[in-house]
Design a protein around this motif. Structure first.
Motif, mmCIF file in Angstrom:
data_model
loop_
_atom_site.group_PDB
_atom_site.id
_atom_site.type_symbol
_atom_site.label_atom_id
_atom_site.label_comp_id
_atom_site.label_asym_id
_atom_site.label_seq_id
_atom_site.Cartn_x
_atom_site.Cartn_y
_atom_site.Cartn_z
ATOM 1 N N ARG A 358 48.200 75.820 28.073
ATOM 2 C CA ARG A 358 47.914 75.667 29.510
ATOM 3 C C ARG A 358 46.670 74.821 29.761
ATOM 4 N N GLN A 501 58.420 79.631 28.053
ATOM 5 C CA GLN A 501 57.754 79.761 29.359
ATOM 6 C C GLN A 501 58.123 78.564 30.243
ATOM 7 N N SER A 504 56.159 77.525 33.453
ATOM 8 C CA SER A 504 54.887 76.801 33.394
ATOM 9 C C SER A 504 55.078 75.293 33.261
ATOM 10 N N TYR A 542 52.534 70.674 31.754
ATOM 11 C CA TYR A 542 52.510 72.063 32.213
ATOM 12 C C TYR A 542 51.480 72.245 33.322
ATOM 13 N N HIS A 543 51.630 73.341 34.030
ATOM 14 C CA HIS A 543 50.596 73.722 35.005
ATOM 15 C C HIS A 543 49.323 73.998 34.223
ATOM 16 N N GLN A 545 45.481 75.119 33.560
ATOM 17 C CA GLN A 545 44.564 76.124 34.089
ATOM 18 C C GLN A 545 43.488 75.433 34.927
#
Length: 582
Positions: A358, A501, A504, A542-543, A545
């Motif tokens: 992430r 996942q 994400s 991905y998304h 953080q």
């Protein structure tokens, strides 16, 4: 199922044994299609329709099952369907009269025997006459520790006999033709269980039987249909040194001269804490030799177990700080870095792997294969044999080895299709790098296509492929993949990536353009058409953080980090003087 493609027939007793299951899982691991055939079916009418459906097939079986199947047949003949097989792989020669009688029957040698191994260690000699089967292990002499082999097969020499792996006691793996049937006999009593948990690296010196002969045979017999690596990417990874002209036994000028002489690439696992402590000339050497020298991320402060933490917030803060420092290195020195993590001391947690994903990392490379907390270890032998461990949130951890692991383990990794990543510290260059130079010569002598690249380029080009009609299936591991089409026509690639996942994932891009993707049964699927002599850069985004709020560490912590770094550098730069005097 494509009836024109090779298939494995698993001949087994009516009640499958644990080894039957293990062998089936090995076939699944390599992407080889198989069907079960019981002894009752083989001696009945089922076998004719089964073999008629497949133009090409090989048979894999244990010695007791083959002996049971041949019992109704004449002593001098084999069933026609057995003779129609491309080859027959037999393992599990137990110390029993039925197995000894079978060995004599299929070899035509009335004195063939199954001999126990009493003296240890023993030397296993791999033939250099069958490079298509033995690959990088061709011609190697492997010192096996106690228990690494089970028994040896004693077979009379003849024109048809080919010893694939021999030992003083007899053959550990051999091939021959008799009565129109091509046999390969493996002295292993059992098959390796690739589902078993693994806490450490795989070592062929300790676990040869049940593993090496089976892999050699499967990769050879099903070479046109199983998962394979188009090339073996290689990189030397040196942990810890700042970008100074000299660090301990490491002299970057000497390293560059050696790299030019023996043609290899090196990535320094750089501690982000050191970003301000660089030498201008050393940095310039990295910029000017970017194909041979690079830096990647080695922790953050390099404190003990900093990425073994299970706190997501702490891990995110560490990674944000590490990347911020590496970006400062870029701004200060105009020196780029590779977005790959090498964990300090090899210690990591499953949560650290999730945090890397992430926070935009491409992959991790590590010597340790399991999380620092044994309770959270889910690594299996299959993960160790894969191009990379993708067990934890689908994020890939590529394994690396030290020189003392032995050339035979690097060679077996190459046979499996894994990249060749060498781990070391400054002391690898003791004696002006003479030990390293000799090891690199050994690597260069192996039967493989070794491609030296800096670390991120190497991981992005390390993947599996297999054909599927006119399409090439690609199994992607790192979050970035680079594929080349060297053919004269456009080729279609179907890219698969394990992705637990999917929520994400924001986008998949090919050459920076967003493309459509599908998701089924835990696997991401993307179709990529590559024009002739062009390449494609596939990325999963991905998304990320959000940036955590800056946290000022206590002065005691900062002083501790600085003290640790300075003491480590003193040890590496001057510690050998005290050892020498002692």
């Amino acid at each position: 199922m494509d009836t024109g493609s090779p298939i494995a027939l698993l001949l087994r007793s009516d009640t499958p044994s644990p080894d039957d299951r293990k062998l089936a899982e090995l076939l699944d691991f390599f992407g080889i299609s198989w069907e079960a055939l019981t002894v009752s079916e083989a001696n009945g009418g089922t076998v004719a329709s089964l073999t008629a459906r497949h133009q090409q097939f090989s048979i894999l079986t244990s010695a007791p099952s083959l002996a049971e199947m041949l019992q109704p047949c004449g002593a001098e003949t084999f069933p026609a369907w057995l003779a129609a097989a491309a080859s027959v792989f037999v393992y599990g020669f137990q110390a029993a009269d039925t197995c000894k009688a079978l060995l004599r029957r299929i070899t035509g040698d009335p004195e063939a025997d199954i001999r126990g191994i009493d003296a240890w260690p023993i030397t296993a000699s791999v033939t250099d006459a069958l490079p298509d089967m033995c690959g990088p292990m061709s011609g190697l002499q492997v010192q096996l520790e106690r228990g690494a082999a089970d028994v040896a097969l004693v077979i009379r020499d003849g024109d048809e006999l080919r010893s694939v792996v021999g030992a003083p006691e007899g053959h550990l793996f051999a091939g021959f033709a008799y009565s129109g049937v091509r046999f390969f006999v493996d002295a292993s009593l059992t098959m390796v269980d690739i589902r078993e948990r693994a806490a450490s690296y795989f070592d062929v010196r300790k676990r040869f039987a049940g593993a090496v002969p089976a892999v050699m045979y499967l990769k050879w017999s099903f070479r046109d249909v199983c998962w394979t690596a188009p090339e073996t990417n290689a990189c030397l990874i040196i942990d810890d040194p700042p970008l100074w002209p000299r660090y301990g036994f490491l002299n970057f000028d000497e390293l560059l001269r050696l790299a030019n002489k023996q043609t290899f690439a090196t990535t320094v696992a750089f501690i982000p804490w050191n970003w301000q402590r660089t030498n201008r000339d050393t940095v310039a050497a990295f910029r000017e030799n970017s194909g041979k020298l690079s830096v990647c991320v080695h922790g953050c402060d390099h404190t003990r177990g900093e990425f073994a933490s299970r706190s997501a917030d702490l891990l995110d803060r560490k990674l944000k700080a590490a990347r911020s420092r590496m970006q400062s290195l870029v701004i200060k020195n105009a020196l780029g870095y590779e977005n790959v993590m090498v964990f300090p001391q090899g210690a990591f947690s499953p949560e650290a792997v999730s945090a890397l994903k992430r926070n935009g990392f491409v992959a991790a490379v590590n010597t340790e294969v399991a999380p620092a907390d044994d309770a959270s270890n889910e690594t299996t032998l299959a993960d160790l044999w894969s191009v990379a461990i993708a067990r934890y949130e689908g994020f890939s951890i590529y394994t690396r080895r030290y020189v003392h692991h032995g050339i035979e383990n690097f060679a077996f990794d190459g046979l499996l299709g894994k990249p060749c990543f060498i781990a070391g510290h400054h002391d690898l260059f003791r004696g002006h790098g003479s030990e390293l130079a000799e090891f690199l010569r050994q690597l260069a002598s192996l039967r493989w296509k070794l491609c030296w690249r800096t670390l991120e380029d190497a991981v992005c080009r390390s993947y599996n492929i297999r054909p599927d009609g006119g399409t090439i299936i690609v199994k992607m591991f790192a979050e970035r993949l680079r594929i080349e089409n060297m053919e004269a026509t456009t080729r279609r690639f179907r890219v698969l990536k394990q992705e637990p996942q999917i929520a994400s994932l924001t986008n998949v891009t090919v050459n920076q353009a967003v493309v459509a993707h599908e998701y089924t049964d835990g696997w991401l699927r993307v179709i990529v058409d590559i024009p002739p002599r062009r390449s494609a850069d596939v990325r999963c985004l991905y998304h990320e953080q959000p940036d955590a709020l800056p946290v000022s560490e206590p002065i005691s912590y900062r002083l501790g980090v600085a003290g640790r770094r300075y003491l480590s550098e003193f040890r590496d730069n001057y510690g050998y003087l005290f050892r020498f005097r002692a």
